[in-house]
Design an enzyme around this catalytic site. Sequence first.
Site, mmCIF file in Angstrom:
data_model
loop_
_atom_site.group_PDB
_atom_site.id
_atom_site.type_symbol
_atom_site.label_atom_id
_atom_site.label_comp_id
_atom_site.label_asym_id
_atom_site.label_seq_id
_atom_site.Cartn_x
_atom_site.Cartn_y
_atom_site.Cartn_z
ATOM 1 N N ILE A 190 0.744 -1.256 0.004
ATOM 2 C CA ILE A 190 -0.118 0.058 -0.092
ATOM 3 C C ILE A 190 0.978 1.165 -0.008
ATOM 4 O O ILE A 190 1.944 1.173 0.821
ATOM 5 C CB ILE A 190 -0.858 0.039 1.379
ATOM 6 C CG1 ILE A 190 -1.848 -1.245 1.240
ATOM 7 C CG2 ILE A 190 -1.663 1.244 1.253
ATOM 8 C CD1 ILE A 190 -2.880 -1.168 0.083
ATOM 9 N N HIS A 263 -2.913 4.930 5.924
ATOM 10 C CA HIS A 263 -1.436 5.465 5.742
ATOM 11 C C HIS A 263 -1.364 6.669 6.383
ATOM 12 O O HIS A 263 -0.239 6.717 6.878
ATOM 13 C CB HIS A 263 -1.096 5.395 4.107
ATOM 14 C CG HIS A 263 0.250 5.762 3.937
ATOM 15 N ND1 HIS A 263 1.064 5.093 3.263
ATOM 16 C CD2 HIS A 263 0.500 7.009 3.611
ATOM 17 C CE1 HIS A 263 2.258 5.857 3.236
ATOM 18 N NE2 HIS A 263 1.738 6.965 3.177
ATOM 19 N N GLU A 413 25.443 9.980 -8.493
ATOM 20 C CA GLU A 413 25.531 11.339 -7.989
ATOM 21 C C GLU A 413 24.481 11.455 -6.738
ATOM 22 O O GLU A 413 25.025 11.911 -5.423
ATOM 23 C CB GLU A 413 25.103 12.645 -8.820
ATOM 24 C CG GLU A 413 26.123 12.601 -10.036
ATOM 25 C CD GLU A 413 25.604 11.882 -11.216
ATOM 26 O OE1 GLU A 413 26.242 11.735 -12.278
ATOM 27 O OE2 GLU A 413 24.685 10.857 -11.144
ATOM 28 N N HIS A 475 25.962 20.248 -20.133
ATOM 29 C CA HIS A 475 26.912 20.227 -19.122
ATOM 30 C C HIS A 475 27.235 21.536 -18.474
ATOM 31 O O HIS A 475 28.153 21.632 -17.683
ATOM 32 C CB HIS A 475 28.207 19.471 -19.609
ATOM 33 C CG HIS A 475 28.254 18.155 -19.871
ATOM 34 N ND1 HIS A 475 26.909 17.537 -20.572
ATOM 35 C CD2 HIS A 475 28.939 17.266 -19.595
ATOM 36 C CE1 HIS A 475 27.183 16.299 -20.795
ATOM 37 N NE2 HIS A 475 28.417 15.819 -20.001
#
Length: 665
Positions: A190, A263, A413, A475
């Site tokens: 769940i 929950h 990373e 980059h």
Amino acid sequence: MPAPISERKLANAIRVLSFDAVQKANSGHPGAPMGMADIAEVLWRKFLKHNPTDPQWHNRDRFVLSNGHGSMLIYSLLHLSGYDVSVDDLKGFRQLHSKTPGHPELGYTPGVETTTGPLGQGIANAVGFAIAEKTLAAQFNREGHNVVDHNTYAFLGDGCLMEGISHEVCSLAGTLGLGKLVFFYDDNGISIDGNVEGWFTDDTQARFESYGWQVIKVDGHDADAITQATEQALAETAKPSLIICKTTIGAGSPNKQGLAASHGAPLGDDEIALTRDALSWKHAPFELDDEIYEAWDAKAKGDVQQKNWEADFAAYEKAYPELAAELSRRLNGELPADFASQAQAYIQQTQEAGGDVASRKASQNAINSLQPLLPELLGGSADLAGSNLTLFKGAKGIEKDADGNYIYYGVREFGMTAIANGIALHGGFIPYVATFLMFMEYARNAVRMGALMKQRVIHVYTHDSIGLGEDGPTHQPVEQLTSLRATPNLRTWRPCDATESASAWVEAIKSESNPSALIFSRQGLPHQARDSEQVANITKGGYVLAKEQGELQAIIIATGSEVGLAMEAYETLSANGVGVRVVSMPCAEIFVEQEANYREAVLPANIRARVAVEAAHVDYWYKFVGLDGKVIGMTTYGESAPASDLYKEFGITTDAVVDAVNSLV
């Protein structure tokens, strides 16, 4: 003699404390604590080595609640075991400044080892704990003297396993053979949106076996089965273990167990009444029998365990006095007595040596010089050691069966950064991790968590701007510096040459309660002339690098590679009679913390002609130049071309700085 109290009743104490606290707060997650109560009872009462009267005892086992939304589970465990977590603290669940915040937070609650909530990062921290334990043991234990010897346990749920970071760190944990790492997976099927079969159908057992883990499956409500599985996990010393515990979320609630309704919301008064009846629990909210407290109390057992370890350490200290002193220093987070003086001498030598160098190379030079002074430096890079230049002389990769002082993280990373947080939390090491600045984005939430916890982790980010050139905009970082600088507790350094790079490293190491981001260039940077006062002022985050000739009319503020441009503009402007100064600001966060008179001496308030230059997003610098000032930098993404062409393309040039100053004076 009364019959022994049952394990199920002891587990039910967790259930009722958890749903009572959530109900009182009218906020929280009762389902996970109720579903994992039986697992927690077995682990904490039979296996966990800890001392509630000394939560920081070095050789304690580490416990991480990675599914941190179920925080009432750990608060109940701490309260029952005898930590300084009172009934009133439980009643204050999720209230302002309480010891029981909505998710476990380091520093608020004794016994909480790490801040959890963002799913998956807790298990990454746990991997960091296990790496730290194994590496520290390899460095300091000697035959007959296992003074570093503890296990790391973590609870996790479906959400933790769905997060990609779980793959990163669990894969590495298997590769490194972390045999003292044991995970308990709350396999309740769940999540918030309902039954996970619609979006999570992985074969978790096969997945973890492929990583090199031992996997055991049990009924998560069968105390004997959980006990046997934990014993089996601890017997396997060459592999980490995953115990898959099939559980029912909200176990005990007649109408909400097994449903998403338990929950993330209180059960409600009516359902709580029914649950009390179902559990045969006759007590009022937050009330427990003395016999329950007596059965749960871990203080006496923990005190014996700690005293036994202290006796072992005393014998170790007698046999290996130098090792014992070094281990104690490192575990206490103390720097060597002569570190400050030797580090300062290194900075001064760097200034005197001069020479143009890429700051990433200057960073490596600093690591090579400082690591022999600090064997606790534990480095690593996300598959970019040759580009980040994080390897040092004598670096030895940590492997499954070998000692080491460097971690090859692979292309991970996010996992790398969260593991480093765990290593720092464990103690005994100062971790540094590295990637390109652009790929800090993969690690962003772990960077934030380290800052939230005020952990001394050093983030090395190279290839810091469009100056990296031909790799192009995918980059080339633009907005990342602003993101880092906006993060509370994090100190972001962007040095302009070798001397500032050395200073940045030293300050990051000395910064006990702040992580640091050290931002380095790919391209070569010119050395800057400084006197001893200027060298000392680098530690203040910003300082006058070039003083005006004559009356001050304008100020240029620059960082990193753009300090060279600023100095070229200074020469041109000064030759033309403009009274301009250059302020290098390698760490703006530290500069703004300085006393007002120092800040005024560097940036006089009456000088409104100010220009900032940095090959990054411009918006950050308006706080220093004002809306009437000018910022030369980036407002778009980059392009693919050699660095020199890019600086011209985007107008980050000496001429642009000169023109900007002339337009303001």
